[in-house]
Design an enzyme around this catalytic site. Structure first.
Site, PDB file in Angstrom:
ATOM      1  N   ASN A 222       0.634  -1.168  -0.047  1.00 44.63           N
ATOM      2  CA  ASN A 222       0.165   0.089  -0.160  1.00 44.63           C
ATOM      3  C   ASN A 222       0.846   1.422  -0.133  1.00 44.63           C
ATOM      4  OD1 ASN A 222      -2.248  -1.956   0.181  1.00 44.63           O
ATOM      5  ND2 ASN A 222      -2.697  -1.263   2.238  1.00 44.63           N
TER       6      ASN A 222
ATOM      7  N   THR B  16     -18.560  36.786 -29.907  1.00 41.43           N
ATOM      8  CA  THR B  16     -19.584  36.370 -28.884  1.00 41.43           C
ATOM      9  C   THR B  16     -20.663  35.589 -29.645  1.00 41.43           C
ATOM     10  OG1 THR B  16     -20.801  38.049 -28.556  1.00 41.43           O
ATOM     11  CG2 THR B  16     -18.551  38.219 -27.708  1.00 41.43           C
ATOM     12  N   HIS B  17     -21.038  34.385 -28.768  1.00 38.03           N
ATOM     13  CA  HIS B  17     -22.081  33.614 -29.252  1.00 38.03           C
ATOM     14  C   HIS B  17     -21.841  33.162 -30.722  1.00 38.03           C
ATOM     15  CE1 HIS B  17     -24.758  35.230 -26.125  1.00 38.03           C
ATOM     16  NE2 HIS B  17     -23.936  36.322 -26.427  1.00 38.03           N
TER      17      HIS B  17
ATOM     18  N   SER C   4     -10.065  11.235 -46.984  1.00 39.33           N
ATOM     19  CA  SER C   4     -10.974  10.401 -47.200  1.00 39.33           C
ATOM     20  C   SER C   4     -10.854   9.459 -47.963  1.00 39.33           C
ATOM     21  CB  SER C   4     -12.325  11.146 -47.644  1.00 39.33           C
ATOM     22  OG  SER C   4     -13.190  10.346 -48.014  1.00 39.33           O
TER      23      SER C   4
ATOM     24  N   ASN D  88      -9.049  16.296 -43.738  1.00 41.09           N
ATOM     25  CA  ASN D  88      -9.805  16.796 -42.475  1.00 41.09           C
ATOM     26  C   ASN D  88      -8.916  17.028 -41.265  1.00 41.09           C
ATOM     27  OD1 ASN D  88     -11.915  15.659 -43.869  1.00 41.09           O
ATOM     28  ND2 ASN D  88     -11.424  13.541 -43.576  1.00 41.09           N
TER      29      ASN D  88
ATOM     30  N   TYR E 161      -6.935   1.117   3.381  1.00 39.20           N
ATOM     31  CA  TYR E 161      -6.743   0.664   1.777  1.00 39.20           C
ATOM     32  C   TYR E 161      -8.002  -0.237   1.403  1.00 39.20           C
ATOM     33  CZ  TYR E 161      -5.023  -1.849  -2.219  1.00 39.20           C
ATOM     34  OH  TYR E 161      -5.090  -2.247  -3.749  1.00 39.20           O
TER      35      TYR E 161
ATOM     36  N   GLN F  27      -7.007   0.135  -6.926  1.00 38.47           N
ATOM     37  CA  GLN F  27      -6.068  -0.198  -7.979  1.00 38.47           C
ATOM     38  C   GLN F  27      -6.657   0.132  -9.284  1.00 38.47           C
ATOM     39  OE1 GLN F  27      -4.726  -4.455  -8.114  1.00 38.47           O
ATOM     40  NE2 GLN F  27      -5.890  -4.785  -9.637  1.00 38.47           N
TER      41      GLN F  27
ATOM     42  N   LYS G 143      -5.279   3.241 -11.298  1.00 36.90           N
ATOM     43  CA  LYS G 143      -4.072   3.482 -11.988  1.00 36.90           C
ATOM     44  C   LYS G 143      -4.153   3.669 -13.450  1.00 36.90           C
ATOM     45  CE  LYS G 143      -1.781  -0.010 -10.478  1.00 36.90           C
ATOM     46  NZ  LYS G 143      -0.950  -1.113  -9.855  1.00 36.90           N
TER      47      LYS G 143
HETATM   48  N1  ARG Z   1      -1.764  -3.581  -7.262  1.00 31.97           N
HETATM   49  C1  ARG Z   1      -2.425  -3.104  -5.855  1.00 31.97           C
HETATM   50  C2  ARG Z   1      -2.875  -1.700  -6.092  1.00 31.97           C
HETATM   51  O1  ARG Z   1      -2.687  -1.186  -7.110  1.00 31.97           O
HETATM   52  C3  ARG Z   1      -1.124  -2.973  -5.030  1.00 31.97           C
HETATM   53  C4  ARG Z   1      -1.540  -2.869  -3.502  1.00 31.97           C
HETATM   54  C5  ARG Z   1      -1.937  -4.210  -3.152  1.00 31.97           C
HETATM   55  N2  ARG Z   1      -2.490  -4.194  -1.635  1.00 31.97           N
HETATM   56  C6  ARG Z   1      -3.398  -4.844  -1.204  1.00 31.97           C
HETATM   57  N3  ARG Z   1      -3.888  -4.639   0.143  1.00 31.97           N
HETATM   58  N4  ARG Z   1      -3.912  -5.945  -1.792  1.00 31.97           N
HETATM   59  O2  ARG Z   1      -3.735  -1.178  -5.503  1.00 31.97           O
END
Ligand code: ARG
Length: 456
Positions: free
Chosen positions: A116, A161-162, A284, A292, A324, A329, A332
């Site tokens: 974490n 404007t507009h 095209s 384009n 957590y 996850q 990401k």
């Molecule tokens: N891949 C996990 C994430 O992006 C890593 C952390 C995992 N932690 C856990 N307590 N399962 O969050």
């Protein structure tokens, strides 16, 4: 027959469950790999300083680990690091590789940390690096816009404007407006950088560890402004950090999107103010005449995507209980894609602006007498009439408006005689200051990373 459970570092797991929970991590985490190596190096350097008996890691062992992490980082950068499904993510992959290559000492590096705080520090290291690079890319676009603005500072362009013709304006004013917008957007990027500039290491799973880990030392080793003060917060800020970065990116993209929309509109044959460089347009498959504005259209679309990614990240964080949760996850992919998209958009637009052409005749043809109506009313005010009377008079006599030379109309409101500022030097100075500050930031962080990986 039931599928055989897969043995991982963290237990025997049903293979379908493993695949589902791991998701895209083995691919996405490759982008975090070099940062995981750095974060791990800082943690190991901190462990080597622990005043406990027996030592968790001896200084000589720590040096070996850190040397190997430097090698792993190079492999990660060269795209040679592989994360397996059994690893689950980059964190366990790095631990596995250290153990395979160095033996038992690799089994000590996870002392006093959790994935974490590990993933949180990876993202923050990644964010600082990428936000710095993005700032330089935005500054390069702003510079190009200001160059374009200077070249066409007084070239008349109808202000709208507009979308309706409104008042006399210029190409320079139009372009420099977007440069200043980017500069102000970078204030939110700066704030996102400052948010990311805290070190969560030592918070472990979010509740600290019964080891005298020197969190300030770890933070310094990675050139963070400071460690998080509260370990629970360090953990809870995961996801929020990503959302804040995406929020700043969304602001940058909004500027790029409006600029793109202007260019799409003003380069269509009916306006023809600007000519897009042909090598920036795709044709095209059926209509031979087509050029384009695909790049600009895609920036418009990607703006919606990045704004959506910010909203999705906030949505993921919104209902989470403190501590957590695996939901995090899924922030990401949003975060990584948003950064990649925004940086690519800034780069392609700079190229496009550098090759953008203007069509003077079409710009001048856009001026209808009505564009000068407000100036006419203000001229009457200068003769002593109350503005409301002058306004009504001009409104009642619109057909009597003369066509004025747009250059004269513009000149009448620039400099000390008006509020239109065609001096772009202050904006150029702001860009330069932003570049200097970013380069300094990069020097400081990169020097710390070299020091960390080079010595102990
Ligand atoms: N891949 C996990 C994430 O992006 C890593 C952390 C995992 N932690 C856990 N307590 N399962 O969050």
């Amino acid at each position: 027959m039931a599928k055989r459970a897969k043995t991982t570092l963290v237990g025997k797991i049903h293979p379908d469950v493993l695949a589902f929970t791991v998701g895209q991590d083995p691919v996405l985490d490759l982008e975090l790999a070099e940062w995981d190596c750095l974060g791990t190096a800082a943690h190991v350097a901190t462990l080597a300083r622990l005043r406990v008996r027996p030592p968790v890691i001896r200084p000589a062992e720590a040096r070996r680990v850190i040397r190997e992490l430097a090698v792993l980082r190079d492999e990660a950068r060269a795209g040679r690091l592989v994360i397996t499904a059994a690893d689950q993510d980059v964190h366990l992959a790095v631990e596995r590789l250290l153990t395979t290559r160095l033996g038992d000492v690799g089994r000590r590096v996870h002392t006093g940390r959790s994935r974490n705080d590990q993933v949180a520090v990876d993202i923050r290291l990644h964010a600082r690096e990428n936000l710095s690079a993005l700032t330089l890319e935005a500054a390069a676009l702003a510079t190009e816009l200001l160059r374009f603005a200077r070249r066409h500072a007084r070239l008349p362009m109808v202000g709208r404007t507009h979308l309706q013709p409104a008042m006399p304006s210029s190409v320079g004013l139009w372009a420099a407006g977007y440069a200043e917008a980017l500069l102000d957007d970078l204030l939110t990027v700066e704030a996102a950088y400052a948010y990311a500039d805290r070190c969560p290491l030592g918070s472990a799973a979010g509740y600290g560890v019964p080891l005298p880990i020197d969190r300030a030392f770890t933070a310094r080793a990675l050139a963070f402004a400071a460690p998080h003060h509260n370990v629970i917060y360090a953990s809870n800020a995961r996801g929020k950090c990503e959302a804040i970065v995406l929020g700043a990116l969304g602001q940058v993209m909004l500027t790029l999107s409006r600029f793109s929309e202007d260019l799409i509109l003003y380069s269509m044959p009916e306006f023809g103010y600007f000519a897009l460089p042909p090598e920036f347009c795709t044709g095209s498959s059926i209509m031979p005449q087509k050029y384009n504005p695909d790049v600009l259209e895609l920036i418009r679309a990607k703006t919606a995507v990045v704004l959506g990614q910010g909203a999705a990240a906030c949505g993921i964080v919104k209902g989470l209980a403190g501590g957590y949760n695996r939901d995090l996850q899924d922030t990401k992919a949003l975060y990584l894609d948003g950064l990649r998209t925004t940086r690519a958009s800034l780069r392609i637009l700079r190229l496009l602006v550098a090759a953008l052409d203007v069509r003077r005749d079409r710009l001048l043809a856009g001026f209808t007498p009505g564009v000068f109506a407000t100036d006419r009313a203000l001229a009457l005010v200068a003769g002593g009439r109350p503005f409301r009377d002058a306004y009504q008079y001009v409104r009642d006599h619109l057909d009597e408006l003369d066509t004025v030379d747009p250059r004269a109309a513009l000149a009448a409101k620039t400099g000390r005689r008006g509020t239109v500022n065609l001096d772009f030097a202050p904006l150029r100075r702001r860009v330069a200051a932003m570049q200097r500050q970013t380069l300094r930031q990069q020097r400081v962080t990169h020097r710390a990373f070299t020091r960390l990986l080079g010595t102990l």
